[in-house]
Design an enzyme around this catalytic site. Structure first.
Site, mmCIF file in Angstrom:
data_model
loop_
_atom_site.group_PDB
_atom_site.id
_atom_site.type_symbol
_atom_site.label_atom_id
_atom_site.label_comp_id
_atom_site.label_asym_id
_atom_site.label_seq_id
_atom_site.Cartn_x
_atom_site.Cartn_y
_atom_site.Cartn_z
ATOM 1 N N LYS A 38 -6.273 -4.355 0.921
ATOM 2 C CA LYS A 38 -7.254 -5.013 1.545
ATOM 3 C C LYS A 38 -7.636 -5.455 0.309
ATOM 4 O O LYS A 38 -8.265 -4.993 0.123
ATOM 5 C CB LYS A 38 -7.329 -4.501 2.858
HETATM 6 C C1 LIG Z 1 -4.085 -2.708 6.959
HETATM 7 C C2 LIG Z 1 -3.119 -3.852 8.853
HETATM 8 C C3 LIG Z 1 -4.384 -2.696 9.922
HETATM 9 C C4 LIG Z 1 -4.305 -1.467 9.886
HETATM 10 O O1 LIG Z 1 -5.682 -1.046 8.908
HETATM 11 P P1 LIG Z 1 -4.983 0.184 8.359
HETATM 12 O O2 LIG Z 1 -6.505 0.835 7.638
HETATM 13 O O3 LIG Z 1 -3.986 1.072 7.318
HETATM 14 O O4 LIG Z 1 -5.366 1.373 9.499
HETATM 15 C C5 LIG Z 1 -4.438 -3.097 10.952
HETATM 16 N N1 LIG Z 1 -3.745 -4.959 11.316
HETATM 17 C C6 LIG Z 1 -3.459 -5.312 10.445
HETATM 18 C C7 LIG Z 1 -2.770 -6.887 10.500
HETATM 19 C C8 LIG Z 1 -3.594 -4.935 8.636
HETATM 20 O O5 LIG Z 1 -3.047 -5.988 7.589
#
Ligand SMILES: *Cc1c(COP(=O)(O)O)cnc(C)c1O
Length: 380
Positions: A183
């Site tokens: 992210k």
């Molecule tokens: C990354 C992501 C998640 C989950 O996040 P984590 O930190 O990996 O648990 C949920 N929804 C979307 C759209 C994501 O891109």
């Protein structure tokens, strides 16, 4: 041979690494002062709204659903084109995901389709800002208000994105972010929830850690069951180092996205017939740069394209296959043909390299590689 170019790479500076070492030597490494500081800085970023940090974006979403009172018998409208966490958490709390198709232009939940899917059991809307392109918040909240629905924004990919000049997270009902390494801001693993009411933040702390409520020096009670979702101070220190650079990261990603559009405008690349994302350089944080591969007769499969690019030293990713076609979801009744736009994207979407330390020369290198592995599929 040029160095391998991954599709994403976190930017962790030396100051952050030194800060992590300091936390490790401090004698307190799990949730403590750094988590509090991280939450305070996030809250300041989001206009003073209550914020709590968790050990993943998935945990954050689950807590948001519990705060919204979503449970057995409830329906939550969401998109089939997302990381599967989005709909898995709806099942985790005992509710039912209701998918609606995407708008093929934005690749996000189609607001027109939402209205048609609302039933008396609908409790909440759960939009996803795929690749950081914000879902139309005006239409979303107008719909929610008209039908009395909660909104849980899965803004996992939208850290730094905005809607009509307002930062995502600085307004809205419940807004969930992820700090997974891919992210735009990372705490290695982690996430945060932005809320409206302080009372929700207090409840969120209970859902975060076993439901425990402490009073005085030695008082402890548990009135509801909570999970084990707390962030560590080590992780929070990484997040603090990232947060300081959010604007810089977003600016750089937007620049690189513009450069992709420039090279993709050249005749040799246009002739490949790739589907391009929305050219939004104001609101999107450019979490990803995703193209749709053409499906014309004789064109190589996505797997073949990925393999050939890999051989040229270029990493790519698939974000994401359509969720409703996974075995668990097919078992609940969904099938091919239910959401044609999401299925088309799920089959053909490809994330190209994009991260803040990527260079302009590397953007050109990706374009040249695509020209060398894909056939000409249309006249320009
Ligand atoms: C990354 C992501 C998640 C989950 O996040 P984590 O930190 O990996 O648990 C949920 N929804 C979307 C759209 C994501 O891109």
């Amino acid at each position: 041979m040029l160095p391998f170019l991954p599709f994403t790479r976190p930017t962790i500076d030396e100051e952050t690494i030194a800060g992590v070492a300091e936390v490790l030597r401090s004698g307190w490494i799990t949730s403590g002062p750094k988590v509090k500081e991280f939450e305070a800085q996030l809250s300041a970023l989001f206009g003073g709204r209550p914020v709590r940090a968790f050990n993943s974006g998935t945990a954050t979403l689950e807590v948001a659903l519990r705060l919204a009172g979503v449970g057995a018998g409830d329906e939550v409208i969401t998109t089939p084109l997302s990381w599967v966490a989005t709909s898995n958490v709806i099942l985790t709390v005992g509710a039912r995901p209701v998918f609606v198709d995407i708008d093929p232009r934005t690749r996000n939940l189609d607001p027109d389709a939402i209205e048609a899917a609302i039933t008396p059991a609908t409790k909440a809307l759960m939009p996803v800002d795929l690749a950081g392109l914000p879902v139309d918040r005006d239409r979303l909240y107008a719909l929610a208000a008209r039908h009395g629905l909660r909104v849980i924004e899965d803004a996992a990919q939208a850290m730094g994105s905005s809607w009509r000049g307002r930062l995502i997270g600085s307004f809205g009902d419940l807004v969930s972010f992820s700090f997974h390494p891919n992210k735009n801001v990372t705490s290695i693993e982690g996430g945060c929830l932005v809320m409206t009411h302080e009372s929700d933040a207090t409840l969120a702390e209970q859902y975060r850690l076993q439901g425990v409520v402490r009073t005085g020096m030695d008082g402890m009670d548990v009135a509801r069951v909570g999970g084990k979702f707390n962030l560590t101070d080590v992780a929070a220190r990484v997040g603090l180092g990232q947060l300081a650079r959010l604007d810089e990261f977003t600016r750089r990603r937007r620049e690189l996205a513009r450069e992709y559009f420039e090279v993709f405008g050249q005749p040799a690349v246009r002739a490949l017939g790739l589907g391009l994302p929305c050219a939004d350089f104001e609101q999107s944080n450019w979490h990803m740069f995703q193209v749709l591969l053409p499906e014309t007769a004789g064109s190589p499969s996505r797997a073949e394209v990925m393999g050939k690019l890999h051989a040229l030293g270029i990493g790519t990713g698939v974000h994401y296959p359509a969720i409703h076609l996974f075995t668990r979801y097919r078992a609940a009744g969904w099938k091919e043909g239910d959401f044609p736009h999401a299925e088309h994207a799920g089959r053909t979407i490809l994330s190209l390299p994009l991260f803040p330390t990527m260079t302009s020369a590397e953007v050109s290198r990706v374009a040249a590689a695509l020209v060398s592995v894909l056939p000409v599929s249309r006249q320009v």
